[in-house]
Design a protein around this motif. Structure first.
Motif, PDB file in Angstrom:
ATOM      1  N   ARG A 300       0.833  -1.206   0.000  1.00 37.92           N
ATOM      2  CA  ARG A 300       0.000   0.000   0.000  1.00 37.92           C
ATOM      3  C   ARG A 300       0.871   1.260   0.000  1.00 37.92           C
ATOM      4  O   ARG A 300       0.626   2.211  -0.761  1.00 37.92           O
ATOM      5  CB  ARG A 300      -0.888  -0.043   1.256  1.00 37.92           C
ATOM      6  N   LEU A 301       1.890   1.251   0.822  1.00 35.26           N
ATOM      7  CA  LEU A 301       2.762   2.423   0.954  1.00 35.26           C
ATOM      8  C   LEU A 301       3.541   2.687  -0.328  1.00 35.26           C
ATOM      9  O   LEU A 301       3.623   3.816  -0.811  1.00 35.26           O
ATOM     10  CB  LEU A 301       3.731   2.221   2.127  1.00 35.26           C
ATOM     11  N   ARG A 302       4.101   1.629  -0.875  1.00 35.71           N
ATOM     12  CA  ARG A 302       4.919   1.830  -2.082  1.00 35.71           C
ATOM     13  C   ARG A 302       4.058   2.244  -3.267  1.00 35.71           C
ATOM     14  O   ARG A 302       4.475   3.053  -4.098  1.00 35.71           O
ATOM     15  CB  ARG A 302       5.720   0.563  -2.382  1.00 35.71           C
ATOM     16  N   GLU A 303       2.860   1.666  -3.292  1.00 34.12           N
ATOM     17  CA  GLU A 303       1.927   2.053  -4.335  1.00 34.12           C
ATOM     18  C   GLU A 303       1.636   3.555  -4.283  1.00 34.12           C
ATOM     19  O   GLU A 303       1.547   4.233  -5.308  1.00 34.12           O
ATOM     20  CB  GLU A 303       0.618   1.304  -4.087  1.00 34.12           C
ATOM     21  N   ALA A 304       1.586   4.067  -3.076  1.00 34.49           N
ATOM     22  CA  ALA A 304       1.292   5.491  -2.893  1.00 34.49           C
ATOM     23  C   ALA A 304       2.533   6.364  -3.041  1.00 34.49           C
ATOM     24  O   ALA A 304       2.483   7.571  -2.826  1.00 34.49           O
ATOM     25  CB  ALA A 304       0.668   5.709  -1.515  1.00 34.49           C
ATOM     26  N   GLY A 305       3.662   5.727  -3.393  1.00 31.55           N
ATOM     27  CA  GLY A 305       4.866   6.520  -3.668  1.00 31.55           C
ATOM     28  C   GLY A 305       5.851   6.643  -2.526  1.00 31.55           C
ATOM     29  O   GLY A 305       6.864   7.336  -2.660  1.00 31.55           O
ATOM     30  N   ALA A 306       5.569   5.992  -1.416  1.00 30.69           N
ATOM     31  CA  ALA A 306       6.524   6.064  -0.306  1.00 30.69           C
ATOM     32  C   ALA A 306       7.802   5.326  -0.698  1.00 30.69           C
ATOM     33  O   ALA A 306       7.738   4.250  -1.291  1.00 30.69           O
ATOM     34  CB  ALA A 306       5.930   5.444   0.952  1.00 30.69           C
ATOM     35  N   MET A 307       8.948   5.919  -0.354  1.00 32.50           N
ATOM     36  CA  MET A 307      10.224   5.302  -0.709  1.00 32.50           C
ATOM     37  C   MET A 307      11.001   4.937   0.555  1.00 32.50           C
ATOM     38  O   MET A 307      11.166   5.769   1.454  1.00 32.50           O
ATOM     39  CB  MET A 307      11.024   6.238  -1.585  1.00 32.50           C
ATOM     40  N   PHE A 308      11.456   3.706   0.588  1.00 33.93           N
ATOM     41  CA  PHE A 308      12.272   3.234   1.726  1.00 33.93           C
ATOM     42  C   PHE A 308      12.895   1.914   1.304  1.00 33.93           C
ATOM     43  O   PHE A 308      12.462   1.289   0.342  1.00 33.93           O
ATOM     44  CB  PHE A 308      11.419   3.070   2.987  1.00 33.93           C
ATOM     45  N   ARG A 344       0.877  11.138   6.672  1.00 38.17           N
ATOM     46  CA  ARG A 344       0.358  10.443   5.489  1.00 38.17           C
ATOM     47  C   ARG A 344       0.848   8.987   5.480  1.00 38.17           C
ATOM     48  O   ARG A 344       0.087   8.069   5.177  1.00 38.17           O
ATOM     49  CB  ARG A 344       0.838  11.182   4.241  1.00 38.17           C
ATOM     50  N   PHE A 345       2.117   8.799   5.805  1.00 37.86           N
ATOM     51  CA  PHE A 345       2.692   7.461   5.849  1.00 37.86           C
ATOM     52  C   PHE A 345       1.936   6.599   6.856  1.00 37.86           C
ATOM     53  O   PHE A 345       1.533   5.465   6.564  1.00 37.86           O
ATOM     54  CB  PHE A 345       4.180   7.550   6.230  1.00 37.86           C
ATOM     55  N   LEU A 346       1.708   7.156   8.033  1.00 37.95           N
ATOM     56  CA  LEU A 346       1.045   6.397   9.096  1.00 37.95           C
ATOM     57  C   LEU A 346      -0.394   6.061   8.700  1.00 37.95           C
ATOM     58  O   LEU A 346      -0.882   4.959   8.949  1.00 37.95           O
ATOM     59  CB  LEU A 346       1.067   7.196  10.405  1.00 37.95           C
ATOM     60  N   GLU A 347      -1.010   7.025   8.082  1.00 37.57           N
ATOM     61  CA  GLU A 347      -2.390   6.837   7.648  1.00 37.57           C
ATOM     62  C   GLU A 347      -2.510   5.712   6.622  1.00 37.57           C
ATOM     63  O   GLU A 347      -3.353   4.821   6.729  1.00 37.57           O
ATOM     64  CB  GLU A 347      -2.852   8.163   7.020  1.00 37.57           C
ATOM     65  N   LEU A 348      -1.589   5.734   5.644  1.00 42.21           N
ATOM     66  CA  LEU A 348      -1.577   4.690   4.621  1.00 42.21           C
ATOM     67  C   LEU A 348      -1.324   3.325   5.252  1.00 42.21           C
ATOM     68  O   LEU A 348      -1.932   2.320   4.875  1.00 42.21           O
ATOM     69  CB  LEU A 348      -0.484   4.979   3.580  1.00 42.21           C
ATOM     70  N   GLU A 349      -0.400   3.309   6.182  1.00 43.52           N
ATOM     71  CA  GLU A 349      -0.045   2.043   6.816  1.00 43.52           C
ATOM     72  C   GLU A 349      -1.267   1.476   7.535  1.00 43.52           C
ATOM     73  O   GLU A 349      -1.572   0.284   7.427  1.00 43.52           O
ATOM     74  CB  GLU A 349       1.126   2.249   7.794  1.00 43.52           C
ATOM     75  N   ARG A 350      -1.945   2.342   8.264  1.00 43.84           N
ATOM     76  CA  ARG A 350      -3.137   1.903   9.007  1.00 43.84           C
ATOM     77  C   ARG A 350      -4.217   1.404   8.053  1.00 43.84           C
ATOM     78  O   ARG A 350      -4.910   0.424   8.332  1.00 43.84           O
ATOM     79  CB  ARG A 350      -3.704   3.067   9.838  1.00 43.84           C
ATOM     80  N   ALA A 351      -4.328   2.104   6.921  1.00 44.83           N
ATOM     81  CA  ALA A 351      -5.392   1.792   5.972  1.00 44.83           C
ATOM     82  C   ALA A 351      -5.220   0.419   5.324  1.00 44.83           C
ATOM     83  O   ALA A 351      -6.124  -0.091   4.686  1.00 44.83           O
ATOM     84  CB  ALA A 351      -5.457   2.885   4.902  1.00 44.83           C
ATOM     85  N   ALA A 352      -4.053  -0.161   5.483  1.00 44.11           N
ATOM     86  CA  ALA A 352      -3.778  -1.453   4.832  1.00 44.11           C
ATOM     87  C   ALA A 352      -4.440  -2.620   5.545  1.00 44.11           C
ATOM     88  O   ALA A 352      -4.524  -3.716   5.009  1.00 44.11           O
ATOM     89  CB  ALA A 352      -2.276  -1.685   4.741  1.00 44.11           C
ATOM     90  N   ASP A 353      -4.913  -2.361   6.732  1.00 46.87           N
ATOM     91  CA  ASP A 353      -5.556  -3.444   7.523  1.00 46.87           C
ATOM     92  C   ASP A 353      -6.748  -4.055   6.787  1.00 46.87           C
ATOM     93  O   ASP A 353      -7.595  -3.337   6.274  1.00 46.87           O
ATOM     94  CB  ASP A 353      -6.057  -2.856   8.859  1.00 46.87           C
TER      95      ASP A 353
END
Lengths: 353, 353, 353, 353
Positions: A300-308, A344-353
């Motif tokens: 979910r995060l990577r799809e939204a463009g988060a890079m790590f 935004r990162f935290l929100e996306l992470e939570r939304a993956a549930d």
């Protein structure tokens, strides 16, 4: 949402302006310019010391030249088995120390275990010609795991080193973040606890390309300028390095930057810690967060463009390694990270549930 | 009136702006950024070639890494006896070539004499184990005397080198000035005349700290990125190097800068040549003027703030050396030198009569 | 009763006589003498190959030069974590490989574990500039634990290495003992199972000071003579090396010597194995016996003049380490060990009860 | 009639017998044997000093390790432009000094000219970062031209060196021949005239493969054993080196050998000097004769089996170079040369008229 590294940002605006200002007019080359002189003065002031100093453009150069200053040809450098100098610098330390040998020492949480150090040192007895001779202990503060040695831990390690005739190097690529985290003086975390040579990182924390090497025993550092030149690390337009470092150190700018990066990482770690599906194997202490996340969150995060970056699970004790539906990742915050990115990162992470 | 070096100026405004623009936002590190990619593209275009390329921050690094790319450990590099790599780089070439050996070849006007090269090569016979084995010929264009090899002269030297199994390196610290002087293409002065590896200087001609290494046989340059990293020469915020080189090459900017510097030197040389009391031992061809001036002129000029270096009279044939009341000096013009500075210099010199 | 090392004896009488005979008269120097030529011929014959060959006076030189032949500057050599090249050669391999990096791989019984090798290789991905690049796998046959890789095990390791673009070196300090133990041909244990470069030990097995380096791909070994000279390892009176190696290989002398040493070690191991109070953690396969003995035995033996070294108990799995009244020791037999010495040793050991 | 080199003979019978005697029985390895201890004792006695000492098997190793003991990485070694370390050792000195730089100094008769040395030193100013820093002056006694520095000349050169912060190395490959020629003490030609480190040659004068390194300041030589091991120059069966050196020094044997070789060269030079058609450009002082002979003589001699090398005429001043019908040759006598060989050579040369 770029958490790939603290070097994916450029320079801080304050540092960039200093570069621009310093560009005007003619100035002496090779470090004779007033900016370089001022940078040296500020380093002395901030460290309350009179070290031999060199400014260089990369962290690898800083570490390799710092080590070369204190390691005779073929000498042994003891370091954590996952230290940056051992794992990530393409054998630059070996090159600059005239074919020195890096020997890894284990230890949990990215920190050299004192007992493991003592055991390792016994394998390199003094005066036995078959064995390369110990020359240096290199300590990373902060560590590659984003953890910190306490001042007491540093003192214990430097004590063991000095008893065994080793000089002590600190890889301070994230020295500023560590000082900001402790709220101590730079001196208290370096020469006062037995550090002999410091790679004082700055690029990860807001310069464009500038680090300093400090050899606290000035006489021991006498050959530093020649080694630097021999490595091709003396910039002809030295003002570029001098202006960065001078601005970086001006009125506590370097600590402001580090405090911000640390705070962003804290915000991120605090948010993740609330989640049952996320584990943080190492306590966050600076601007790095290491986390084990569910695959769903990662996707979910990577799809939204988060890079790590994914991180090597072998660095964790077996019991803590990610399960079959989890990934171990590193999340880095910088002086330029914004609270909204974290949220935004935290929100996306939570939304993956 | 700073004629001390072409590195006493900062970056050209165009290059500086590019640095500033490139500073914004997050970008991949270690050369993966679009500025670095664009710089590589422009180098390929301008050289009409597909070389292995590395960007580095210093000329010494460019030369030493270029040589290391083609010289096996302990190999011999033949160069002019007064070449920068031999005289001015603190044994960096020896360091990077794993203890290679630099062997000076004489020649007038700063240029390697082809017959002297042949004689020297005979002292290093192939296959004789007592002798270090020849690996490379390094040619400086422009030379340390500010003179230029003609394309025919370059072809003769590279021919001798290749017949003897040597690869050919060009130290192009002032490559732009040479190309501007000839009005030829970059290709015509490099791979088309047998140059295998080029140090493409830019810092002296308008970047802040950026040079390129080009290994024209791309396969031969495969190890270049690793050598670069091992030397500590991979900048984490690679955008700094990439943006400079891209801007430097944009729409002929690099040649505009070089043409200006050359023209300023011409203005200076032309002015000095009118004077009976002044001698120019070497013909001015790029942005350097070497002159023998009366002590009175020297004193007057320095008093008025003119900056320039005394030069070693031993570099001149005995008959041309300065007399007891003269001094041999080097005068360097840069992209930033202004006509008024030249005119003021000439005026002061004349006034010393 | 000197079991300290197989290098505490001199040369075998046959080898010594050859040295004496070769001393007479004038002969070409630097390896051009007929003895050196004959030694090379015999090595080719015995190995059924046409390798590049060098004769040197020490095992450390053999290993370091062999590695330097195939490892580019700064390349990584993977080896067992307790390999002689890693632990006992004072960083000579690092020196000769122009600051290469030795990376230890774990494995029981002194043997590199194939899975551990694969895991380690993953830490050094190809083309990632931060990591030194893998260049070589070095295998010791016999191992530092006196054990042997089967030919199948060798083939597995060399297969992994070659798939990963590594060349394979064998440290054959006790190559003769291994061949004698297996009864195979030298070719079968070297190039036929994928060994690219061999340090062919001889000094421990009966020469006075002579080892050979064999680079099986002759073209790849073209620079070997120059590296040898550059290391100071070309003897001017080359007859000294040539005569030793020629005599050593004459009519199977080298295998006779090795078989004797192996047989003596077998006699010793067999005797010790009868004792309840003694443990042999590693199976004896060549001329080395590793034993855990009661303190009482140790004391009795040393009192009677027996010489041998204590060995590092950390090399054993925890479960096998010596108890509080035991010591771990290494017992080495040579071509010169006599049965009576073994019997006396065993007798003394038994008498300690 | 082998005059090719003084290393085409084997060991002197006395030295060979010592090797044979030392071969018996078990002895400690790596130089702990009584022969090595006795060799060290005799060196101390003969030099009236307590230097750090290492025994090695080659002259190249002796020179390179001696230089490495006193030259920091990348330091400059000044030596005669035709010195053996510069011309004949395949860049071993550069390798061992961690990429040091050898700088040739001109001078007639194979001897460094003091004024030329001073001029050269000015090109390497202290503290200027562009220049590699001077570390060592290396003097060959006897020189490559078979000539000798007087003790006064040595003192002048070491004086200049020490004033300029250099340590002084003597390449004493033919030290014995020089001492025998002067009739002075070893001390008088080494530490008493300012030599800090000596390569004490023995192989050319009667050992089979043994040289000594003496670092007169014992503390400065503390790292010598480790450098020796790192170079692969510690023989496991150290008795081989120890027995040679001990026998070589026993009851003046070394000087007897050198006196004989010198006397043979004198007989040869005296005979040649009677000939109008022969010229000796350099005065014979040790066991080397350099002569310009008519082609007819050369042909006659080689036809009859005489062996000797052509020498580089460029080493002579232009006025002394051979004419179109002449060749410049080197004729070397050793401890094993017999008067009858000399007489036969002279007879053949005369007969060519």
């Amino acid at each position: 949402m770029n958490f790939a590294s603290d070097n994916t940002s450029g320079a801080s605006p304050h540092v960039l302006e200093a570069i621009v200002r310093a560009n005007a007019g003619t100035l002496p080359s090779y470090g004779g310019d007033p900016h370089s002189v001022e940078a040296q003065r500020r380093l002395c002031e901030i460290f309350a010391a009179e070290p031999a100093i060199a400014l260089v453009a990369t962290g690898t150069a800083a570490n390799a030249l710092a080590l070369a200053s204190v390691v005779p040809p073929g000498g042994v450098v003891f370091c954590h088995e996952h230290a940056h100098i051992n794992d990530e610098e393409c054998a630059a330390p070996e090159f600059y120390t005239a074919a020195g040998k890096l020997v890894g020492v284990p230890g949990e949480n990215g920190k050299i275990d004192p007992d493991a150090l003592r055991t390792t040192l016994r394998r390199f007895p003094r005066g036995v010609v078959r064995q390369a001779q110990g020359a240096c202990l290199s300590i990373s503060q902060a560590t590659e795991s984003g953890t910190l040695y306490t001042l007491g831990e540093l003192r214990e390690l430097t004590g063991i080193a000095h008893e065994n005739g080793l000089v002590v190097h600190m890889d301070g690529a994230r020295f500023a973040n560590a000082v900001a985290s402790f709220g101590c003086t730079p001196a208290a975390m370096s020469h006062e606890v037995g550090i002999d040579v410091l790679s004082f990182g700055a690029t990860k924390n807001g310069t464009l390309a500038c680090e300093a090497i400090l050899v606290f025993d000035k006489a021991a550092g006498a050959a530093l300028p020649f080694r630097q030149k021999r490595g091709g690390h003396v910039l002809s337009k030295g003002r570029f390095l001098g202006s960065q470092m001078a601005a970086y150190l001006e009125e506590g700018h370097w600590l402001d930057l580090a405090r911000h990066a640390n705070a962003m990482a804290k915000r991120l770690a605090d948010g993740l810690q609330l989640r049952n599906s996320v584990r943080l194997p190492w306590t966050r202490q600076v601007n790095e967060v290491f986390a084990i996340l569910p695959h769903a969150s990662i996707a979910r995060l990577r799809e939204a463009g988060a890079m790590f970056y994914d991180w090597d699970p072998d660095y964790l004790p077996v019991a803590q390694r990610p399960g079959p539906t989890e990934t171990f990742v590193r999340l880095l915050c910088s002086f330029a990270t914004e609270p909204a990115e974290i949220d935004r990162f935290l929100e996306l992470e939570r939304a993956a549930d």
